[in-house]
Design a protein around this motif. Structure first.
Motif, PDB file in Angstrom:
ATOM      1  N   SER A  86       0.828  -1.210   0.000  1.00 22.60           N
ATOM      2  CA  SER A  86       0.000   0.000   0.000  1.00 22.60           C
ATOM      3  C   SER A  86       0.862   1.260   0.000  1.00 22.60           C
ATOM      4  N   LEU A  87       2.069   1.194   0.578  1.00 19.05           N
ATOM      5  CA  LEU A  87       2.981   2.337   0.518  1.00 19.05           C
ATOM      6  C   LEU A  87       3.363   2.623  -0.925  1.00 19.05           C
ATOM      7  N   TYR A  88       3.650   1.567  -1.690  1.00 19.64           N
ATOM      8  CA  TYR A  88       3.971   1.749  -3.100  1.00 19.64           C
ATOM      9  C   TYR A  88       2.779   2.334  -3.852  1.00 19.64           C
ATOM     10  N   ALA A  89       1.584   1.850  -3.521  1.00 16.53           N
ATOM     11  CA  ALA A  89       0.380   2.366  -4.180  1.00 16.53           C
ATOM     12  C   ALA A  89       0.182   3.847  -3.867  1.00 16.53           C
ATOM     13  N   PHE A  90       0.422   4.234  -2.633  1.00 12.24           N
ATOM     14  CA  PHE A  90       0.309   5.644  -2.238  1.00 12.24           C
ATOM     15  C   PHE A  90       1.354   6.485  -2.955  1.00 12.24           C
ATOM     16  N   ALA A  91       2.579   5.969  -3.056  1.00 13.96           N
ATOM     17  CA  ALA A  91       3.644   6.700  -3.732  1.00 13.96           C
ATOM     18  C   ALA A  91       3.307   6.932  -5.200  1.00 13.96           C
ATOM     19  N   GLY A  92       2.592   5.981  -5.814  1.00  9.08           N
ATOM     20  CA  GLY A  92       2.261   6.111  -7.226  1.00  9.08           C
ATOM     21  C   GLY A  92       1.078   7.004  -7.502  1.00  9.08           C
ATOM     22  N   THR A  93       0.179   7.128  -6.531  1.00  7.65           N
ATOM     23  CA  THR A  93      -1.057   7.893  -6.767  1.00  7.65           C
ATOM     24  C   THR A  93      -1.164   9.154  -5.924  1.00  7.65           C
ATOM     25  N   GLY A  94      -0.484   9.180  -4.762  1.00  9.59           N
ATOM     26  CA  GLY A  94      -0.641  10.307  -3.848  1.00  9.59           C
ATOM     27  C   GLY A  94      -1.956  10.303  -3.107  1.00  9.59           C
ATOM     28  N   ASN A  95      -2.700   9.224  -3.229  1.00  7.42           N
ATOM     29  CA  ASN A  95      -4.018   9.124  -2.599  1.00  7.42           C
ATOM     30  C   ASN A  95      -3.879   8.433  -1.239  1.00  7.42           C
ATOM     31  N   PRO A  96      -4.137   9.131  -0.126  1.00  8.52           N
ATOM     32  CA  PRO A  96      -4.001   8.511   1.198  1.00  8.52           C
ATOM     33  C   PRO A  96      -4.903   7.297   1.402  1.00  8.52           C
ATOM     34  N   ALA A  97      -5.976   7.228   0.633  1.00  6.94           N
ATOM     35  CA  ALA A  97      -6.885   6.085   0.776  1.00  6.94           C
ATOM     36  C   ALA A  97      -6.227   4.784   0.353  1.00  6.94           C
ATOM     37  N   MET A  98      -5.113   4.877  -0.386  1.00  3.70           N
ATOM     38  CA  MET A  98      -4.418   3.676  -0.824  1.00  3.70           C
ATOM     39  C   MET A  98      -3.621   3.037   0.307  1.00  3.70           C
ATOM     40  N   LEU A  99      -3.351   3.771   1.377  1.00  6.02           N
ATOM     41  CA  LEU A  99      -2.589   3.223   2.493  1.00  6.02           C
ATOM     42  C   LEU A  99      -3.448   2.241   3.282  1.00  6.02           C
ATOM     43  N   GLU A 100      -2.920   1.051   3.467  1.00  5.46           N
ATOM     44  CA  GLU A 100      -3.637  -0.006   4.189  1.00  5.46           C
ATOM     45  C   GLU A 100      -2.931  -0.296   5.507  1.00  5.46           C
ATOM     46  N   ILE A 101      -3.687  -0.206   6.596  1.00  3.75           N
ATOM     47  CA  ILE A 101      -3.115  -0.484   7.903  1.00  3.75           C
ATOM     48  C   ILE A 101      -2.747  -1.958   7.997  1.00  3.75           C
ATOM     49  N   ALA A 102      -1.526  -2.237   8.418  1.00  7.84           N
ATOM     50  CA  ALA A 102      -1.076  -3.623   8.602  1.00  7.84           C
ATOM     51  C   ALA A 102      -1.683  -4.161   9.897  1.00  7.84           C
ATOM     52  N   ASN A 103      -2.510  -5.152   9.753  1.00  2.00           N
ATOM     53  CA  ASN A 103      -3.192  -5.731  10.916  1.00  2.00           C
ATOM     54  C   ASN A 103      -2.912  -7.220  10.938  1.00  2.00           C
ATOM     55  N   PHE A 104      -1.733  -7.587  11.414  1.00  2.40           N
ATOM     56  CA  PHE A 104      -1.302  -8.980  11.381  1.00  2.40           C
ATOM     57  C   PHE A 104      -1.276  -9.556  12.787  1.00  2.40           C
ATOM     58  N   ASN A 105      -1.702 -10.802  12.885  1.00  2.39           N
ATOM     59  CA  ASN A 105      -1.704 -11.483  14.183  1.00  2.39           C
ATOM     60  C   ASN A 105      -0.292 -11.929  14.547  1.00  2.39           C
ATOM     61  N   TYR A 106      -0.082 -12.148  15.829  1.00  3.89           N
ATOM     62  CA  TYR A 106       1.176 -12.719  16.283  1.00  3.89           C
ATOM     63  C   TYR A 106       1.301 -14.132  15.718  1.00  3.89           C
ATOM     64  N   VAL A 107       2.533 -14.555  15.477  1.00  4.82           N
ATOM     65  CA  VAL A 107       2.766 -15.845  14.849  1.00  4.82           C
ATOM     66  C   VAL A 107       2.289 -16.990  15.755  1.00  4.82           C
ATOM     67  N   LYS A 108       1.703 -17.994  15.130  1.00  9.59           N
ATOM     68  CA  LYS A 108       1.199 -19.163  15.848  1.00  9.59           C
ATOM     69  C   LYS A 108       1.571 -20.415  15.064  1.00  9.59           C
ATOM     70  N   PRO A 109       1.356 -21.604  15.625  1.00 10.84           N
ATOM     71  CA  PRO A 109       1.772 -22.824  14.928  1.00 10.84           C
ATOM     72  C   PRO A 109       1.127 -22.965  13.548  1.00 10.84           C
ATOM     73  N   TYR A 183       6.847 -11.302  11.808  1.00 14.68           N
ATOM     74  CA  TYR A 183       6.664 -12.757  11.699  1.00 14.68           C
ATOM     75  C   TYR A 183       5.212 -13.065  12.010  1.00 14.68           C
ATOM     76  N   THR A 184       4.534 -13.682  11.041  1.00 19.75           N
ATOM     77  CA  THR A 184       3.109 -13.925  11.193  1.00 19.75           C
ATOM     78  C   THR A 184       2.719 -15.133  10.349  1.00 19.75           C
ATOM     79  N   ASN A 185       1.423 -15.345  10.194  1.00 20.98           N
ATOM     80  CA  ASN A 185       0.892 -16.468   9.412  1.00 20.98           C
ATOM     81  C   ASN A 185       0.102 -15.938   8.233  1.00 20.98           C
ATOM     82  N   SER A 186       0.202 -16.628   7.127  1.00 16.31           N
ATOM     83  CA  SER A 186      -0.539 -16.231   5.945  1.00 16.31           C
ATOM     84  C   SER A 186      -1.953 -16.813   5.963  1.00 16.31           C
ATOM     85  N   LYS A 187      -2.904 -16.008   5.508  1.00 15.26           N
ATOM     86  CA  LYS A 187      -4.282 -16.475   5.373  1.00 15.26           C
ATOM     87  C   LYS A 187      -4.564 -16.998   3.968  1.00 15.26           C
ATOM     88  N   ALA A 188      -3.567 -16.940   3.097  1.00 15.23           N
ATOM     89  CA  ALA A 188      -3.748 -17.380   1.718  1.00 15.23           C
ATOM     90  C   ALA A 188      -3.818 -18.903   1.631  1.00 15.23           C
TER      91      ALA A 188
END
Length: 329
Positions: A86-109, A183-188
């Motif tokens: 999202s930082l790259y997206a903001f840099a390319g457009t200048g639109n603050p709405a492109m910034l996405e808050i990183a909301n990652f859980n603590y790493v688990k098994p 360090y976190t877990n992927s939801k993909a």
């Protein structure tokens, strides 16, 4: 589950179903290290305030009333940061709405469900062994890169009284931010699959030859989870050919192995790099002296080959030569 069939029960079918888990490593939980491009922060809750760094702000920020230096603790990587994409997206457009808050859980098994089937058969001096597998992962452990502004809340809750812009936007625009790797877990949806086939036979009397091929594929669509690095670090194709004879002439034997793998991408928290394809030849000759109850060996690994890397950042592996004398009383 296995089943033997054929005359002499020389053919075997097998299948397996397994589940397992992988616990986060100590590094996943407790690292706190400036790796130049980003600061690595383990996600154990009691680690988030253990690591701290002090950063200098830009002259523009200081003119706007922000301090010349700011201390950040590792907690900001998980609680006050934006995703790198999202930082790259903001840099390319200048639109603050492109910034996405990183909301990652603590790493688990991490969890895996594995399926495997195989077939093995012997036909006189010839043998074949083949197998295939499919692994389905849940909460695959890996890294994400985030950026934390040196000042301001990423939710835009604080506004500069003069500029009338969120302080976090000003920090990003002024280049006052710090990359972190969390360090976190992927939801993909992540899976891996592959297989191997091995052929072995006796030819021309005492000569033993073998050929093995291994295929390994990691199935992950980066667009479903940007900024995620899974660290699979395995070549897709590997081949090994071997030939040997324990009694080439009386008391004299030899063995030669040729190993090849194609190029592949190596990912880690320190560096990402392409590992070149390589061919490695290993060979040895052994001679037995029965009256001495001894065996003499000379041999080499990577015989006459060029140096190669097994991982970026590690030393090159060259040729190794050896000689041994073994006594069996």
């Amino acid at each position: 589950l296995s089943y033997s069939l054929g005359q002499g029960k020389t053919r075997n079918l097998r299948a397996s179903f397994q589940t397992g888990f992988r616990n986060p490593t100590t590094q996943d939980q407790y690292i706190g290290l400036d790796a130049s491009d980003a600061i690595l922060i383990g996600s154990a809750p009691d680690n988030l305030d253990r690591y701290s760094s002090t950063f200098s702000t830009s002259g523009t920020a200081q003119a706007l009333g922000f301090p010349a230096s700011i201390e950040q603790k590792g907690r900001v990587a998980y609680e006050n940061s934006y995703t790198l994409a999202s930082l790259y997206a903001f840099a390319g457009t200048g639109n603050p709405a492109m910034l996405e808050i990183a909301n990652f859980n603590y790493v688990k098994p991490e969890k895996v469900t594995a399926y495997e089937v195989g077939y093995r058969a012997g036909f006189g001096s010839f043998s074949l062994d083949a197998s295939a597998y499919y692994n389905k992962y849940e909460d695959f452990i890996g890294n994400k890169t985030v950026v934390s502004p040196l000042y301001g809340n990423v939710n835009f809750s604080d506004i500069h009284p003069v500029i009338q812009q969120p302080n976090a936007i000003l920090a990003i625009a002024n280049g006052d931010y710090q990359p972190y790797q969390v360090y976190t877990n992927s939801k993909a949806d992540i899976s891996s699959y592959g297989g191997s086939i091995g052929l072995a036979s006796k030819i021309f009397g005492n000569y033993t030859v073998g050929l093995n091929y291994t295929y390994a594929k990691f199935d992950f669509d980066p667009s479903t989870d940007p900024d995620y690095e899974a660290w699979f670090n395995t070549p897709e194709n590997k081949v090994k050919f071997s030939i040997g004879n324990t009694d080439l002439i009386e008391n004299l034997g030899f063995a030669v192995n040729v190993r090849w793998n194609d190029e592949y991408m190596w990912e880690s928290s320190f560096v990402d790099a392409l590992i070149d394809a390589k061919t490695v030849v290993d060979a040895q000759i052994n001679y037995t002296v029965p009256k001495w109850k001894s065996t003499f060996k000379i041999g080499a690994a990577n015989l006459g080959g060029k140096d190669y890397f097994s991982a970026p950042g590690s030393g090159k592996i060259g040729s190794q030569y050896f000689a041994s004398w073994t006594i069996n009383p």
